[in-house]
Design an enzyme around this catalytic site. Structure first.
Site, short mmCIF file in Angstrom:
data_model
loop_
_atom_site.label_atom_id
_atom_site.label_comp_id
_atom_site.label_asym_id
_atom_site.label_seq_id
_atom_site.Cartn_x
_atom_site.Cartn_y
_atom_site.Cartn_z
N ALA A 166 -5.10 4.92 -4.46
CA ALA A 166 -4.50 4.13 -3.37
C ALA A 166 -5.56 3.45 -2.50
O ALA A 166 -5.22 2.82 -1.50
CB ALA A 166 -3.59 5.00 -2.51
N SER A 219 -3.47 -12.06 8.23
CA SER A 219 -3.01 -11.79 6.88
C SER A 219 -1.81 -12.68 6.53
O SER A 219 -1.73 -13.26 5.44
CB SER A 219 -2.62 -10.30 6.78
OG SER A 219 -2.17 -9.99 5.50
N HIS A 271 11.85 -5.36 5.15
CA HIS A 271 11.34 -5.88 6.42
C HIS A 271 12.48 -5.95 7.44
O HIS A 271 12.34 -6.59 8.48
CB HIS A 271 10.77 -7.29 6.25
CG HIS A 271 9.50 -7.37 5.46
ND1 HIS A 271 8.49 -6.45 5.56
CD2 HIS A 271 9.07 -8.30 4.56
CE1 HIS A 271 7.50 -6.81 4.76
NE2 HIS A 271 7.83 -7.92 4.14
N TRP A 309 0.86 -1.20 0.00
CA TRP A 309 0.00 0.00 0.00
C TRP A 309 0.89 1.25 0.00
O TRP A 309 0.71 2.16 -0.82
CB TRP A 309 -0.87 -0.05 1.25
CG TRP A 309 -2.01 0.91 1.30
CD1 TRP A 309 -2.40 1.78 0.33
CD2 TRP A 309 -2.93 1.07 2.39
NE1 TRP A 309 -3.50 2.48 0.75
CE2 TRP A 309 -3.84 2.06 2.00
CE3 TRP A 309 -3.06 0.47 3.64
CZ2 TRP A 309 -4.88 2.47 2.84
CZ3 TRP A 309 -4.10 0.86 4.48
CH2 TRP A 309 -4.99 1.86 4.08
N1 LIG Z 1 -4.99 0.03 -0.38
C1 LIG Z 1 -5.05 -0.81 0.65
N2 LIG Z 1 -5.95 -0.61 1.64
C2 LIG Z 1 -6.03 -1.44 2.68
N3 LIG Z 1 -5.25 -2.55 2.84
C3 LIG Z 1 -4.34 -2.79 1.87
C4 LIG Z 1 -4.18 -1.94 0.76
N4 LIG Z 1 -3.19 -2.46 -0.01
C5 LIG Z 1 -2.76 -3.57 0.60
N5 LIG Z 1 -3.45 -3.78 1.73
C6 LIG Z 1 -3.36 -4.91 2.67
O1 LIG Z 1 -2.07 -4.99 3.28
C7 LIG Z 1 -1.82 -6.37 3.60
C8 LIG Z 1 -0.51 -6.79 2.96
O2 LIG Z 1 0.53 -6.20 3.69
P1 LIG Z 1 1.97 -5.96 3.05
O3 LIG Z 1 1.85 -5.23 1.79
O4 LIG Z 1 2.80 -5.36 4.13
O5 LIG Z 1 2.46 -7.45 2.76
S1 LIG Z 1 3.97 -7.86 2.45
O6 LIG Z 1 4.66 -7.95 3.73
O7 LIG Z 1 4.55 -6.87 1.57
O8 LIG Z 1 3.86 -9.18 1.82
C9 LIG Z 1 -2.98 -7.19 3.07
O9 LIG Z 1 -3.89 -7.33 4.17
P2 LIG Z 1 -5.01 -8.47 4.25
O10 LIG Z 1 -6.04 -8.15 3.22
O11 LIG Z 1 -5.56 -8.36 5.65
O12 LIG Z 1 -4.34 -9.79 4.01
C10 LIG Z 1 -3.51 -6.26 1.98
O13 LIG Z 1 -4.83 -6.50 1.61
#
Ligand SMILES: Nc1ncnc2c1ncn2[C@@H]1O[C@H](COP(=O)(O)OS(=O)(=O)O)[C@@H](OP(=O)(O)O)[C@H]1O
Length: 274
Positions: free
Chosen positions: A226, A137, A107, A57
């Site tokens: 976004a 998640s 990370h 995100w």
């Molecule tokens: N725009 C937006 N709005 C809200 N949530 C979002 C958004 N983009 C990414 N996500 C959610 O972020 C979760 C993934 O986290 P990361 O990007 O840190 O994952 S990683 O560590 O890079 O693999 C993952 O959470 P979960 O849906 O709970 O699995 C994504 O859905």
């Protein structure tokens, strides 16, 4: 070792431990060690997170803020190419020749970051998310990532997560490490929950932190693109084109639900940190 203890240990097929932190085997201890001397430029920006806390995100938000072509749709470059992972350079990107400002995702725990960064060169945006949502998640994510160990039993996964026996080790160590060492970095802390509650304010905070001035219209465009719904539809931003040796197609999504169930938990936990 008893069966129970064996189940608690992460498989060496998937992770290695370097200086007390678990990395996936698609990097090497040598590469991680080399990051200590990785030369930071003043304009560099690092997005630092514990996994599943809003990295992708924030990557997309920064792509939208910094790159006009990303914002107006004239450039078709994927997030992971634009903002590479510093410790997992799976595409062998030449970091030295990235356009400025360079933006990286990581990370890494605070203590394994480049020395320059720990001396306040460059900028860090650290994003946290409430650990219960991170856990859920992470559990779903493990099911479709080739690079992660499959632990079908949620309770066992939770035990491993709580014991820090997963890639990126313990959530609390990661978060408290970064918060406790905030003074070493030029750092902006954000939470997933505040981004969810008021994305526009988060975008403005980021613009302010990196010194980027956007018009009202441009800000609106960043915020619109976004949102979870719009990112899910944007192949540049939703990581659907991950290589087959990294993610199993059809078994899960990077953008899964995008909800925060337990805002109060993270607010309470974070208020206990210094
Ligand atoms: N725009 C937006 N709005 C809200 N949530 C979002 C958004 N983009 C990414 N996500 C959610 O972020 C979760 C993934 O986290 P990361 O990007 O840190 O994952 S990683 O560590 O890079 O693999 C993952 O959470 P979960 O849906 O709970 O699995 C994504 O859905």
């Amino acid at each position: 070792m008893s069966d129970n203890r064996l189940m608690m240990e992460p498989s060496k097929e998937f992770v290695f431990n370097y200086k007390g932190f678990y990395f996936a085997v698609n990097t090497t201890p040598e590469h991680v060690a080399s990051l200590e001397n990785f030369e930071i430029k003043d304009s560099d920006i690092f997005i630092a997170t514990y996994p599943k806390s809003g990295t992708v995100w924030t990557q997309n938000i920064l792509s939208l803020i910094i790159h006009e072509g990303h914002r107006n749709g004239t450039e078709d470059m994927e997030t992971m190419d634009r903002i590479p992972w510093v410790e997992y350079n799976i595409k062998n990107i030449d970091f030295a020749n990235l356009p400025l400002p360079r933006v990286f995702a990581t990370h890494l725990p605070y203590y394994l970051t480049p020395r320059d960064l720990r001396n306040k060169k460059g900028r860090v945006i650290y994003v946290t998310r409430n650990p219960k949502d991170v856990l859920v998640s992470y559990y779903h994510f493990s099911k479709f990532m080739v690079t992660l160990e499959k632990i079908p039993d949620f309770n066992l996964f939770m035990e491993r997560f709580l014991a820090g026996k997963v890639l990126a080790s313990a959530w609390f160590d990661h978060v408290s490490g970064w918060y406790n060492h905030a003074k070493d970095f030029n750092i902006l802390f954000l939470t997933y929950e505040e981004m969810k509650k008021d994305l526009r304010s988060a975008v403005l905070k980021i613009c302010n932190f990196i010194g980027k001035k956007l018009s009202e219209e441009e800000i609106e465009s960043v915020v619109r693109q976004a949102t979870f719904e719009n990112m899910q539809k944007d192949p540049r931003a939703n990581y659907e084109n991950m290589p087959d040796d990294i993610a199993i197609k059809g078994k899960g999504k990077f953008l899964r639900k995008g909800n925060n169930q337990l805002h109060f938990v993270s607010t309470n936990l974070l208020s206990q940190l210094p």
